[in-house]
Design an enzyme around this catalytic site. Structure first.
Site, PDB file in Angstrom:
ATOM      1  N   VAL A 166       1.208  -1.145   0.467  1.00 28.23           N
ATOM      2  CA  VAL A 166       0.381  -0.386  -0.429  1.00 28.23           C
ATOM      3  C   VAL A 166       0.535   1.469   0.012  1.00 28.23           C
ATOM      4  O   VAL A 166       0.416   2.743  -0.800  1.00 28.23           O
ATOM      5  CB  VAL A 166      -1.262   0.254   0.911  1.00 28.23           C
ATOM      6  N   CYS A 167       1.982   1.565   0.523  1.00 26.46           N
ATOM      7  CA  CYS A 167       3.233   2.396   0.444  1.00 26.46           C
ATOM      8  C   CYS A 167       3.339   3.157  -0.448  1.00 26.46           C
ATOM      9  O   CYS A 167       3.252   4.431  -1.205  1.00 26.46           O
ATOM     10  CB  CYS A 167       4.212   2.320   1.631  1.00 26.46           C
ATOM     11  N   ASN A 168       4.243   1.484  -0.984  1.00 22.56           N
ATOM     12  CA  ASN A 168       3.913   2.158  -2.380  1.00 22.56           C
ATOM     13  C   ASN A 168       3.092   2.514  -3.959  1.00 22.56           C
ATOM     14  O   ASN A 168       3.228   3.415  -4.277  1.00 22.56           O
ATOM     15  CB  ASN A 168       5.010   1.215  -3.002  1.00 22.56           C
ATOM     16  N   TYR A 171       2.124   6.281  -2.354  1.00 27.38           N
ATOM     17  CA  TYR A 171       3.122   7.140  -3.069  1.00 27.38           C
ATOM     18  C   TYR A 171       3.118   7.354  -4.902  1.00 27.38           C
ATOM     19  O   TYR A 171       3.238   8.216  -5.203  1.00 27.38           O
ATOM     20  CB  TYR A 171       4.327   6.512  -3.023  1.00 27.38           C
TER      21      TYR A 171
END
Length: 216
Positions: A166-168, A171
């Site tokens: 989810v972070c990627n 981002y």
């Protein structure tokens, strides 16, 4: 005639809620308490802390809120002399230091289902951008920010791999939006509070705002 004087900087910050394997996400606490800390500590002249938002730890499920706050930032940050920066915080539960993420990959391959049950495998995040090997890189001066934070005594590094979870995912969407709108976007992975205590992480977040102000 062009605008005179230095640019003002408005920094919007996001974090995430809990997710599989991380029952208490440190970025939720950091983002929830950042306004109070900045109110006590202050920021450099011309720097404003904009929105502080905690996102659901989900891919597509986080996008409505993400795009809502980013579109709001466009409306509020349309002055010619204002720079808008999106700072996203995520946790790396295996990390022992802070990591500034230089880029995001156009690939969603979730190691476990997100908090809304979605688990894509080798899917392009933005189909129009091409295949999963495509990347987008921040326009912030990562090396300058790194130097600034190291001088402040923080244990921080630069990473070229934000994962594929989810972070990627968030981002990549943010970088694309920022590049289209003339904004800047940056992602930072933080450790668990059991690795670096909450007070140190709060001070790191405040110092990061100062680092952005001095380099962006």
């Amino acid at each position: 005639m062009g605008s005179e004087g230095p640019k003002s900087v408005t920094i919007h910050v996001t974090g995430f809620k809990k997710f599989h394997g991380v029952s208490e996400n440190p970025t939720e606490s950091i983002v929830s308490n950042l306004n109070d800390l900045v109110g006590r500590r202050g920021l450099p002249t011309g720097v404003t802390l904009g929105s502080c938002t905690v996102l659901e730890t989900a891919g597509d499920g986080a996008l409505p809120m993400l795009y809502n706050i980013m579109e709001s930032g466009v409306v509020k940050g349309n002055a010619n002399n204002e720079q808008v920066v999106w700072l996203h915080l995520g946790v790396n539960s295996g990390a022992v230091k802070f990591a500034i993420e230089r880029q995001a990959a156009n690939e969603a391959t979730f190691r476990c289902p997100d908090e809304l049950g979605w688990q894509p495998q080798q899917l392009p995040i933005i189909h129009e951008d091409g295949g999963i090997s495509q990347t987008r890189e921040t326009s912030c001066s990562v090396e300058a920010i790194l130097r600034f934070l190291k001088k402040k005594g923080f244990d921080v590094t630069v990473s070229d791999d934000a994962g594929r979870f989810v972070c990627n995912y968030v981002y990549y969407h943010s970088l694309r939006f920022a590049q289209q709108r003339g904004h800047k976007s940056l992602f930072v992975h933080v450790p668990l509070f059991s690795r670096i205590d909450e007070e140190t992480q709060m001070q790191f977040a405040a110092a990061f705002l100062e680092a952005i102000a001095s380099t962006c």
